[in-house]
Design an enzyme around this catalytic site. Sequence first.
Site, PDB file in Angstrom:
ATOM      1  N   ARG A   1      48.139  34.786  34.011  1.00 48.74           N
ATOM      2  CA  ARG A   1      47.262  33.646  33.719  1.00 48.74           C
ATOM      3  C   ARG A   1      45.889  34.057  33.205  1.00 48.74           C
ATOM      4  O   ARG A   1      45.385  33.502  32.234  1.00 48.74           O
ATOM      5  CB  ARG A   1      47.043  32.789  34.982  1.00 48.74           C
ATOM      6  N   THR A   2      45.253  35.014  33.873  1.00 45.73           N
ATOM      7  CA  THR A   2      43.883  35.355  33.475  1.00 45.73           C
ATOM      8  C   THR A   2      43.905  35.930  32.056  1.00 45.73           C
ATOM      9  O   THR A   2      43.107  35.545  31.199  1.00 45.73           O
ATOM     10  CB  THR A   2      43.260  36.353  34.471  1.00 45.73           C
TER      11      THR A   2
ATOM     12  N   LYS B   1      42.665  62.483  29.002  1.00 45.60           N
ATOM     13  CA  LYS B   1      41.559  62.680  29.965  1.00 45.60           C
ATOM     14  C   LYS B   1      40.250  62.032  29.519  1.00 45.60           C
ATOM     15  O   LYS B   1      39.172  62.430  29.968  1.00 45.60           O
ATOM     16  CB  LYS B   1      41.316  64.175  30.279  1.00 45.60           C
TER      17      LYS B   1
ATOM     18  N   ARG C   1      40.096  43.645  33.578  1.00 44.80           N
ATOM     19  CA  ARG C   1      40.624  43.566  34.944  1.00 44.80           C
ATOM     20  C   ARG C   1      41.028  44.967  35.353  1.00 44.80           C
ATOM     21  O   ARG C   1      41.650  45.695  34.587  1.00 44.80           O
ATOM     22  CB  ARG C   1      41.828  42.643  35.004  1.00 44.80           C
TER      23      ARG C   1
ATOM     24  N   HIS D   1      36.590  37.785  41.798  1.00 49.83           N
ATOM     25  CA  HIS D   1      37.324  37.178  40.672  1.00 49.83           C
ATOM     26  C   HIS D   1      36.519  35.947  40.237  1.00 49.83           C
ATOM     27  O   HIS D   1      36.928  34.806  40.429  1.00 49.83           O
ATOM     28  CB  HIS D   1      38.727  36.803  41.127  1.00 49.83           C
TER      29      HIS D   1
HETATM   30  C1  NCD Z   1      45.042  36.078  41.384  1.00 54.31           C
HETATM   31  C2  NCD Z   1      44.475  37.473  41.238  1.00 54.31           C
HETATM   32  O1  NCD Z   1      44.887  38.223  40.362  1.00 54.31           O
HETATM   33  O2  NCD Z   1      43.599  37.776  42.019  1.00 54.31           O
HETATM   34  N1  NCD Z   1      45.747  35.652  40.267  1.00 54.31           N
HETATM   35  C3  NCD Z   1      45.031  35.075  39.251  1.00 54.31           C
HETATM   36  O3  NCD Z   1      44.169  35.663  38.630  1.00 54.31           O
HETATM   37  N2  NCD Z   1      45.300  33.788  39.002  1.00 54.31           N
HETATM   38  C4  NCD Z   1      45.745  35.828  42.645  1.00 54.31           C
HETATM   39  C5  NCD Z   1      46.873  36.712  43.057  1.00 54.31           C
HETATM   40  O4  NCD Z   1      47.264  37.657  42.387  1.00 54.31           O
HETATM   41  O5  NCD Z   1      47.402  36.432  44.134  1.00 54.31           O
END
Ligand code: NCD
Length: 402
Positions: free
Chosen positions: A83-84, A113, A133, A170
Site C-alpha cells: 500500500r505505501t 559495498k 522505507r 510511520h
Molecule cells: C503497516 C506497516 O508497514 O507498518 N503497513 C502499511 O504501511 N500500511 C502495517 C503492517 O505492516 O502491519
Amino acid sequence: MDLSAFQWQLDRPIRMKTAEFQKEDRLTHCIFAAQLTRPLLDKLCFIAEMIRVLSRTKEGSNKLRELLSHKRAMLYFTQPSTRTFLSFMAACQILGITCNDVRDPSVSSEVKKESPMDSIRMFSSYFDLIIMRSNVSKFAECCAYQMNDLAQNSMRSVPIINGGAGSDEHPTQALLDMYTIERTFQFDHKENSPRSRYMEMRRKYSDLTLGPDNKTYAFCGDLGRGRTVRSLATVLGQYKNVTMCFIAPEDETLQLDPDLRDNLIGKGVNVYELDSLDATVNGKPVLEEADCLYMTRIQKEHDTPELAARYQQLDLSHYKLTLDRVSHMKDYAPILHPFPRDSEEAEIPTDIDNDPRAMYFRQARNGMWARAALLLHIADAVDHLNVLYKEFYGVSAEESLQ
Ligand code: NCD
C-alpha cells in the site's frame, strides 16, 4: 548499518529535530509523526480534498498532472510494502511526478559495498525527492540530516519522506489515518456520511461532536511492535478530550511502549490498557465506548524462536473481531486497519467487510489523496493548486468545500 556519525543528532530532543525539518510552517522532510501538528493536518486534509475533487474529471486530472510534471521521485523501499509503495506511486502519478524505484538492494551497487548513505546521495543527484522505507529505525532520519548538511554546504539536497522506519515511525500512515478519521467525524461527505446522518446519530448518541476531539479511540493487536499505532497515537494525542484504550495480549513485547504511554498521559490523554476486546472501561464494554477502533495484526516477522514459543501460550481470540463483537459498536464508529491483515490469524475476518463501519479499504484509498497532498506541500506548490481549483470551478476551494 553504521549510523554512528549521526549519533549526536539522533540523541537530541524531538523539538530540536523537527525544527530542522521545516522552513517556516512548511515541511522540508517528513520523518516523524510529531511533525504532523494540528494546523498542518487541517491544511493537508483540505489539500487532499481538493485533489480528490479535481480528480473526478478527466480535465481536472489532466490539470493536476501539470502541477509537478517537472519533478522526479525515487521510491527506495528495501522493506516489503504494498500500500505505501503503490499509493505513493499513484500520488506521484496524480501530480505528474515521474517515479523510479529500488526495492531490492541486491540489484543496486550495495552489492559492491556501496553504503546506503552513498546510495541516497546518488539518488539525490538524479531525483527531486526520495521516498523511503527501511527496516532500520533511524535511517530515514539520518538521510534527512545528510541532506541538510549538503544544503548547508550549498550542495544539492532533496526532501526525504519516511514511508516506514523499522518498528519506530510511520508518519504518512498517521496522516492518512487522520484524513480518514477527520472525514468520518465531519459527517459531511456525500459518499461517506452526509450531515443529516450526524443529526440522526446525535439523537442516539447525545454527546457526539463533529471532528476528532472528544472521542474514545481503541487500538487492538500488536501495539508494541507496530509502528502505525505509535505514530497515530502520537498525532491523536494533540486533540482535545481524547481517551485511548490499548488492547493487547499480556506480553510486554506486544503492549504499549511505556515511553509512549507517559508521553500521552503528559499531554492529558486518558489512557487505559486492557487485555481483551471484551474488557470494560469505567464499567462499560470498551467496544460500546469506542468511537473508533484501530485493529492491527501480530507482526510475526519480528518474532525470535523464543518469542514465537512464548506467544504460543497466548489466547489471541481476545484480539480478533467477530460479527458479534462488531454488533456492540456504535453505529458510526469506523473500524480501521493499516493493512495488511493476516489472512490466517484473521484479526478482521472477511465477513465484516460489508459492515458500513468497515472503513479499511476506503482508508487505504485515502492514502493516495493524503500522500499527494503531502507531496504538493513539500514541493511548495499548494498555491498552484489553489489557482487551478479556482480556474476550474470559478470559486475558491474555501468557498466550495467548507
Ligand atoms: C503497516 C506497516 O508497514 O507498518 N503497513 C502499511 O504501511 N500500511 C502495517 C503492517 O505492516 O502491519
